[in-house]
Scaffold this motif. Structure first.
Motif, PDB file in Angstrom:
ATOM      1  N   GLY B  39       6.178   0.479   0.305  1.00  0.00           N
ATOM      2  CA  GLY B  39       7.247   0.982  -0.548  1.00  0.00           C
ATOM      3  C   GLY B  39       6.716   1.927  -1.600  1.00  0.00           C
ATOM      4  O   GLY B  39       7.316   2.967  -1.889  1.00  0.00           O
ATOM      5  N   TRP B  40       5.580   1.563  -2.137  1.00  0.00           N
ATOM      6  CA  TRP B  40       5.002   2.342  -3.228  1.00  0.00           C
ATOM      7  C   TRP B  40       4.530   3.709  -2.740  1.00  0.00           C
ATOM      8  O   TRP B  40       4.708   4.731  -3.392  1.00  0.00           O
ATOM      9  CB  TRP B  40       3.820   1.565  -3.801  1.00  0.00           C
ATOM     10  CG  TRP B  40       3.649   1.757  -5.270  1.00  0.00           C
ATOM     11  CD1 TRP B  40       4.424   2.513  -6.102  1.00  0.00           C
ATOM     12  CD2 TRP B  40       2.645   1.166  -6.074  1.00  0.00           C
ATOM     13  NE1 TRP B  40       3.953   2.433  -7.382  1.00  0.00           N
ATOM     14  CE2 TRP B  40       2.861   1.611  -7.402  1.00  0.00           C
ATOM     15  CE3 TRP B  40       1.590   0.302  -5.835  1.00  0.00           C
ATOM     16  CZ2 TRP B  40       2.060   1.225  -8.463  1.00  0.00           C
ATOM     17  CZ3 TRP B  40       0.791  -0.084  -6.889  1.00  0.00           C
ATOM     18  CH2 TRP B  40       1.022   0.359  -8.189  1.00  0.00           C
ATOM     19  N   MET B  41       3.895   3.741  -1.580  1.00  0.00           N
ATOM     20  CA  MET B  41       3.288   4.973  -1.094  1.00  0.00           C
ATOM     21  C   MET B  41       4.227   5.798  -0.216  1.00  0.00           C
ATOM     22  O   MET B  41       4.103   7.013  -0.131  1.00  0.00           O
ATOM     23  CB  MET B  41       2.017   4.658  -0.287  1.00  0.00           C
ATOM     24  CG  MET B  41       0.872   4.131  -1.123  1.00  0.00           C
ATOM     25  SD  MET B  41       0.414   5.268  -2.454  1.00  0.00           S
ATOM     26  CE  MET B  41      -0.142   6.678  -1.536  1.00  0.00           C
ATOM     27  N   ARG B  42       5.130   5.159   0.477  1.00  0.00           N
ATOM     28  CA  ARG B  42       5.930   5.894   1.471  1.00  0.00           C
ATOM     29  C   ARG B  42       7.394   6.052   1.081  1.00  0.00           C
ATOM     30  O   ARG B  42       8.172   6.610   1.832  1.00  0.00           O
ATOM     31  CB  ARG B  42       5.858   5.193   2.828  1.00  0.00           C
ATOM     32  CG  ARG B  42       4.461   4.978   3.351  1.00  0.00           C
ATOM     33  CD  ARG B  42       3.859   6.255   3.919  1.00  0.00           C
ATOM     34  NE  ARG B  42       2.515   6.011   4.387  1.00  0.00           N
ATOM     35  CZ  ARG B  42       1.406   6.457   3.779  1.00  0.00           C
ATOM     36  NH1 ARG B  42       1.498   7.166   2.686  1.00  0.00           N
ATOM     37  NH2 ARG B  42       0.204   6.190   4.265  1.00  0.00           N
ATOM     38  N   GLY B  43       7.780   5.465  -0.029  1.00  0.00           N
ATOM     39  CA  GLY B  43       9.145   5.668  -0.492  1.00  0.00           C
ATOM     40  C   GLY B  43      10.106   4.571  -0.048  1.00  0.00           C
ATOM     41  O   GLY B  43       9.739   3.669   0.696  1.00  0.00           O
ATOM     42  N   PRO B  44      11.343   4.656  -0.534  1.00  0.00           N
ATOM     43  CA  PRO B  44      12.308   3.563  -0.333  1.00  0.00           C
ATOM     44  C   PRO B  44      12.717   3.325   1.117  1.00  0.00           C
ATOM     45  O   PRO B  44      12.923   2.178   1.518  1.00  0.00           O
ATOM     46  CB  PRO B  44      13.515   3.976  -1.178  1.00  0.00           C
ATOM     47  CG  PRO B  44      13.360   5.429  -1.425  1.00  0.00           C
ATOM     48  CD  PRO B  44      11.904   5.722  -1.386  1.00  0.00           C
ATOM     49  N   ILE B  45      12.811   4.386   1.913  1.00  0.00           N
ATOM     50  CA  ILE B  45      13.268   4.196   3.291  1.00  0.00           C
ATOM     51  C   ILE B  45      12.207   3.461   4.102  1.00  0.00           C
ATOM     52  O   ILE B  45      12.487   2.447   4.759  1.00  0.00           O
ATOM     53  CB  ILE B  45      13.612   5.551   3.937  1.00  0.00           C
ATOM     54  CG1 ILE B  45      14.787   6.177   3.180  1.00  0.00           C
ATOM     55  CG2 ILE B  45      13.967   5.377   5.409  1.00  0.00           C
ATOM     56  CD1 ILE B  45      15.125   7.581   3.621  1.00  0.00           C
ATOM     57  N   ALA B  46      10.976   3.967   4.022  1.00  0.00           N
ATOM     58  CA  ALA B  46       9.888   3.301   4.736  1.00  0.00           C
ATOM     59  C   ALA B  46       9.663   1.899   4.181  1.00  0.00           C
ATOM     60  O   ALA B  46       9.392   0.953   4.932  1.00  0.00           O
ATOM     61  CB  ALA B  46       8.616   4.122   4.624  1.00  0.00           C
ATOM     62  N   GLY B  47       9.773   1.773   2.859  1.00  0.00           N
ATOM     63  CA  GLY B  47       9.566   0.459   2.244  1.00  0.00           C
ATOM     64  C   GLY B  47      10.591  -0.558   2.711  1.00  0.00           C
ATOM     65  O   GLY B  47      10.259  -1.694   3.064  1.00  0.00           O
ATOM     66  N   THR B  48      11.857  -0.123   2.732  1.00  0.00           N
ATOM     67  CA  THR B  48      12.925  -1.044   3.142  1.00  0.00           C
ATOM     68  C   THR B  48      12.823  -1.375   4.628  1.00  0.00           C
ATOM     69  O   THR B  48      12.873  -2.553   5.023  1.00  0.00           O
ATOM     70  CB  THR B  48      14.305  -0.410   2.869  1.00  0.00           C
ATOM     71  OG1 THR B  48      14.328   0.071   1.532  1.00  0.00           O
ATOM     72  CG2 THR B  48      15.402  -1.424   3.064  1.00  0.00           C
ATOM     73  N   ALA B  49      12.664  -0.332   5.449  1.00  0.00           N
ATOM     74  CA  ALA B  49      12.582  -0.565   6.893  1.00  0.00           C
ATOM     75  C   ALA B  49      11.336  -1.379   7.249  1.00  0.00           C
ATOM     76  O   ALA B  49      11.392  -2.325   8.045  1.00  0.00           O
ATOM     77  CB  ALA B  49      12.563   0.772   7.636  1.00  0.00           C
ATOM     78  N   GLY B  50      10.206  -1.001   6.614  1.00  0.00           N
ATOM     79  CA  GLY B  50       8.971  -1.744   6.857  1.00  0.00           C
ATOM     80  C   GLY B  50       9.100  -3.189   6.409  1.00  0.00           C
ATOM     81  O   GLY B  50       8.640  -4.113   7.092  1.00  0.00           O
ATOM     82  N   GLY B  51       9.705  -3.380   5.247  1.00  0.00           N
ATOM     83  CA  GLY B  51       9.904  -4.749   4.746  1.00  0.00           C
ATOM     84  C   GLY B  51      10.757  -5.571   5.689  1.00  0.00           C
ATOM     85  O   GLY B  51      10.469  -6.743   5.953  1.00  0.00           O
TER      86      GLY B  51
END
Lengths: 335, 161
Positions: B39-51
């Motif tokens: 989330g910190w490095m890739r932004g909210p979309i990647a952070g949310t989807a990755g999470g």
């Protein structure tokens, strides 16, 4: 307009979708959740599970080696002592004209994968169908019951421990012979709850809890844990019994798979508590327990008895000659 | 690609090695740390989807309801990305604060659902499980980051995302 909003707020849209999906999964019925989980695991995570097993084998070799060396030394001493006791046991049984108990086999296995969740509700072991391990088999350690095999592949099996809500066990208070159903309740510490025990029953803190053998899923007399706390439910009809498991699920490295010749067989003396003779065993009628209380809610149908022990299995039985018992018998006495 | 490899390593470590690092029943949760990193490095979309994906993988193995880890990790991935947009990621104090607070936030969501709203149980779980887990995980993650960054002579958590 909606498209514009979605385009401008993609991050929020992704969040809403992710949360919506999560909520949808959470509110599914338990069997539907299991179906979804089964699908994802088999389509997406098969290679990962294999890699996980390999990694644990590689990393754990040193620790396992040290541990097993110490254990081997201890077991050798115990085996020598048990050899004498077994002969004495056979003589005494002959004197008392007791029936020979059914033989059973224990397959030793290593844990190669663990639950990613902090509660540790499942394990993966390195024995599978090729070793005689099938769904529904009981999993033990010298400390007591661990759980059951949920599913098995040719060389691996997935175990549901007692700290999984789908692993319920027909249990009994050893002292007062009160029956109930042992089940972990989600959201608490790694303690179990003994359910369906009437408020009139005799249960005290410190009582030992063992498997009752009802339902044919687990053989009778396996140690499960100790009663930690007893209270009444808000209605005052049933007891709320908290049980501290005998097994430390966090540190499991080697386990034993119980392969019965018949599920009504006897119990390894170290794992199973002394069972009273038939004349003394007067089970207290328990609780207004529902008829389903003897089996796990989602318990699979018990597998048919094994025709013969699996290759490499540790076979035991009173009638067997002492030579047939491997020295790797993990210190369990003959029943 | 690199994130996928990191995720695979983290998953394997979490399933095989981390339990050996347990202290008094507390073990680090590297998966939450990975979501924070994402989330910190890739932004909210990647952070949310990755999470969501990481949480779902964790849920498959968890004894609790399917979706609980997915929900808590999706939220954390999103919140970390939103809150950590303009901070100095290379600062050790900022890193500590972010990982520690994110771990606690994750457990707030997790235990709020898992204790079914029982405030007493919730407080006990937060105090005896969430707090030590957050401290332990943060310490381990900062140690790993420092080691990897000193070996690779570059920052994993850079100020420019």
């Amino acid at each position: 307009m909606l498209r514009n909003l979605l385009a401008r707020r993609t991050d929020w849209t992704v969040l809403v979708i992710a949360c919506g999906l999560s909520f949808s999964l959470m509110v599914l019925e338990r069997h539907e959740q299991a179906r979804v989980a089964w699908f994802i695991q088999h389509t997406l995570l098969g290679p990962f599970e294999a890699a996980m097993g390999w990694m644990d084998s590689a990393v754990g070799v040193y620790w396992d080696n040290q541990h097993l060396r110490q254990r081997l030394t201890r077991l050798q001493i115990e085996t020598d002592a048990l050899h004498g006791e077994r002969q004495e046991n056979a003589r005494l049984r002959q004197l008392l004209k007791l029936e020979e108990r059914h033989p059973y086999s224990l397959v030793a296995s290593s844990v190669v994968g663990r639950s990613l969740d902090r509660l540790g509700g499942s394990l993966t072991i390195d024995k599978g169908i090729a070793d005689g391990v099938e769904a529904g088999r009981a999993i033990l350690t010298p400390d007591g019951l661990v759980g059951r095999v949920e599913r098995a592949t040719q060389h691996q099996a997935r175990i549901l421990t007692l700290l999984h809500r789908d692993c319920a066990v027909a249990a009994r208070i050893d002292r007062s012979r009160v029956d109930g159903v042992m089940q972990w309740e989600f959201g608490t510490q790694p303690v179990l709850n003994l359910r369906y025990v009437s408020s009139q029953e005799d249960v005290k803190a410190g009582d030992l809890v063992v498997t009752s053998g009802l339902g044919d899923m687990f053989p009778a007399g396996i140690r499960i844990g100790t009663v930690a706390r007893v209270s009444l439910d808000p209605n005052g009809l049933m007891k709320e019994i908290t049980v501290r498991p005998a097994v430390n699920f966090r540190s499991l490295e080697e386990i034993l798979v119980y392969l019965p010749s018949t599920l009504r067989g006897s119990a390894p003396a170290d794992l199973f508590l002394e069972q009273p003779e038939p004349t003394a065993a007067v089970p207290t009628p328990s609780a207004p327990a529902p008829s389903t209380s003897t089996t796990a809610p989602s318990a699979p149908v018990p597998p048919p008895p094994a025709a013969k022990p699996a290759p490499g299995a540790i076979t035991k039985g009173v009638g067997a000659p002492p030579e047939s018992v491997s020295s790797e018998s993990t210190g369990m006495a003959t029943p | 690609m690199r994130d996928g490899i990191v995720l695979a390593i983290v998953l394997i470590l979490q399933a095989t090695v981390v339990y050996r690092m347990e202290i008094a029943g507390i073990r680090p949760d590297l998966l939450v740390a990975f979501v924070v990193y994402l989330g910190w490095m890739r932004g909210p979309i990647a952070g949310t989807a990755g999470g969501f994906i990481v949480g779902l993988i964790q849920d498959l193995d968890a004894p609790g309801p399917l979706g609980l880890n997915a929900l808590s990790k999706s939220l954390i991935g999103f919140l970390v990305a939103k809150a950590g947009f303009r901070v100095h990621r290379s600062n050790i104090g900022v890193r500590f604060a972010f990982f520690f607070v994110a771990m606690l936030m994750h457990d707030v969501v997790y235990f709020a659902v898992s204790t079914s709203g029982d405030l007493g149980k919730f407080i006990v779980q937060m105090f005896f499980v969430a707090l030590p887990t957050a401290l332990y995980t943060t310490a381990i993650v900062l140690l790993i980051l420092t080691l990897v960054e000193s070996v690779s002579k570059g920052l994993l958590l850079t100020d420019e995302a």
